[in-house]
Design a protein around this motif. Structure first.
Motif, short mmCIF file in Angstrom:
data_model
loop_
_atom_site.label_atom_id
_atom_site.label_comp_id
_atom_site.label_asym_id
_atom_site.label_seq_id
_atom_site.Cartn_x
_atom_site.Cartn_y
_atom_site.Cartn_z
N HIS A 148 9.08 -0.35 11.03
CA HIS A 148 7.95 -0.73 10.18
C HIS A 148 6.66 -0.25 10.85
CE1 HIS A 148 4.68 -3.74 9.24
NE2 HIS A 148 4.91 -3.19 8.08
N PHE A 149 5.82 0.44 10.10
CA PHE A 149 4.52 0.90 10.58
C PHE A 149 3.42 0.10 9.89
CE2 PHE A 149 7.30 4.56 10.91
CZ PHE A 149 7.01 5.06 12.18
N LYS A 169 0.99 10.66 -0.01
CA LYS A 169 2.16 11.13 0.74
C LYS A 169 1.98 10.62 2.17
CE LYS A 169 4.66 15.26 2.12
NZ LYS A 169 4.72 16.72 2.07
N ILE A 170 3.02 9.95 2.71
CA ILE A 170 2.99 9.42 4.06
C ILE A 170 4.01 10.21 4.87
CG2 ILE A 170 3.15 7.33 5.48
CD1 ILE A 170 3.12 5.76 2.75
N THR A 171 3.54 10.88 5.92
CA THR A 171 4.42 11.74 6.72
C THR A 171 4.42 11.31 8.17
OG1 THR A 171 3.90 13.59 5.25
CG2 THR A 171 4.89 14.13 7.38
N GLY A 188 5.69 3.43 1.24
CA GLY A 188 4.88 2.27 1.58
C GLY A 188 3.70 2.12 0.66
N GLY A 189 2.78 1.27 1.07
CA GLY A 189 1.58 1.03 0.30
C GLY A 189 0.68 0.07 1.05
N GLY A 190 -0.55 -0.05 0.59
CA GLY A 190 -1.51 -0.88 1.31
C GLY A 190 -1.71 -0.28 2.68
N GLY A 191 -1.39 -1.01 3.72
CA GLY A 191 -1.49 -0.50 5.08
C GLY A 191 -0.14 -0.38 5.76
N ASP A 192 0.97 -0.48 5.00
CA ASP A 192 2.31 -0.50 5.58
C ASP A 192 3.16 0.68 5.14
OD1 ASP A 192 2.23 -3.20 6.91
OD2 ASP A 192 1.75 -3.79 4.85
N ALA A 193 4.04 1.12 6.05
CA ALA A 193 4.94 2.23 5.74
C ALA A 193 6.29 1.97 6.38
CB ALA A 193 4.36 3.55 6.24
#
Length: 167
Positions: free
Chosen positions: A79-80, A91-93, A105-110
């Motif tokens: 969990h990030f 896009k979260i890489t 993810g979304g908000g501040g979590d990935a």
């Protein structure tokens, strides 16, 4: 020694936002910038580290945690918590070693998109020197958070061992 105390203090502060009441957690050890903890009331164990410091704008204190929940048969779940609130649909890489892995993810979590990606991240964390997550912020465009991985393998192992008998 002062760097170790500063790291321990920073990890403890991060845990205040992440974990249940402080009296429930037991320290399993500090490994570089990583800490390992057990919470027998949940029960769960986790390795956790704060992202490298930055003078750039932050909405949250970024950390990465690798958790194990024995009653759920969940082990080594990544969990990030990122430093900024992300733009919707961004896009979260994750770049770790020579690999690039897309996260969800979304908000501040990935998180990893699936168990295969989670396993690839855990394996890469054992040999890469650092990892960086890239995303687009809700305000002011792109941002990244970087974690040093020295000590990550030992902290993950300590957390796994710490939960081996919790059921």
């Amino acid at each position: 020694m002062s760097r170790i105390l500063a790291t321990a203090s920073a990890i403890a502060c991060t845990l205040a936002a992440f974990a249940s009441p402080a009296q429930a957690r037991e320290s399993l050890g500090l490994y570089g910038t990583w800490g390992a903890f057990r919470d027998p009331l949940v029960p769960r164990c986790y390795a956790i580290a704060m992202a490298e410091p930055s003078a750039k704008r932050r909405d949250y204190q970024p950390f990465v945690a690798v958790g194990t929940w024995p009653k759920r048969s969940a082990r080594n779940q990544v969990h990030f918590r990122l430093s900024r609130k992300m733009a919707e649909g961004t896009k979260i890489t994750l770049r770790i070693g020579s690999q690039r892995i897309e996260l969800t993810g979304g908000g501040g979590d990935a998180w990893p998109r699936d168990n295969g990606d989670n396993a690839a991240i855990i394996a890469a964390m054992r040999s890469a020197p650092r990892m960086t997550v890239y995303a687009r912020g809700e305000v002011r465009g792109g941002f990244s958070n970087t974690w040093q991985l020295a000590g990550a393998a030992s902290a993950m192992d300590a957390a796994a061992i710490g939960c081996a008998q919790l059921r």
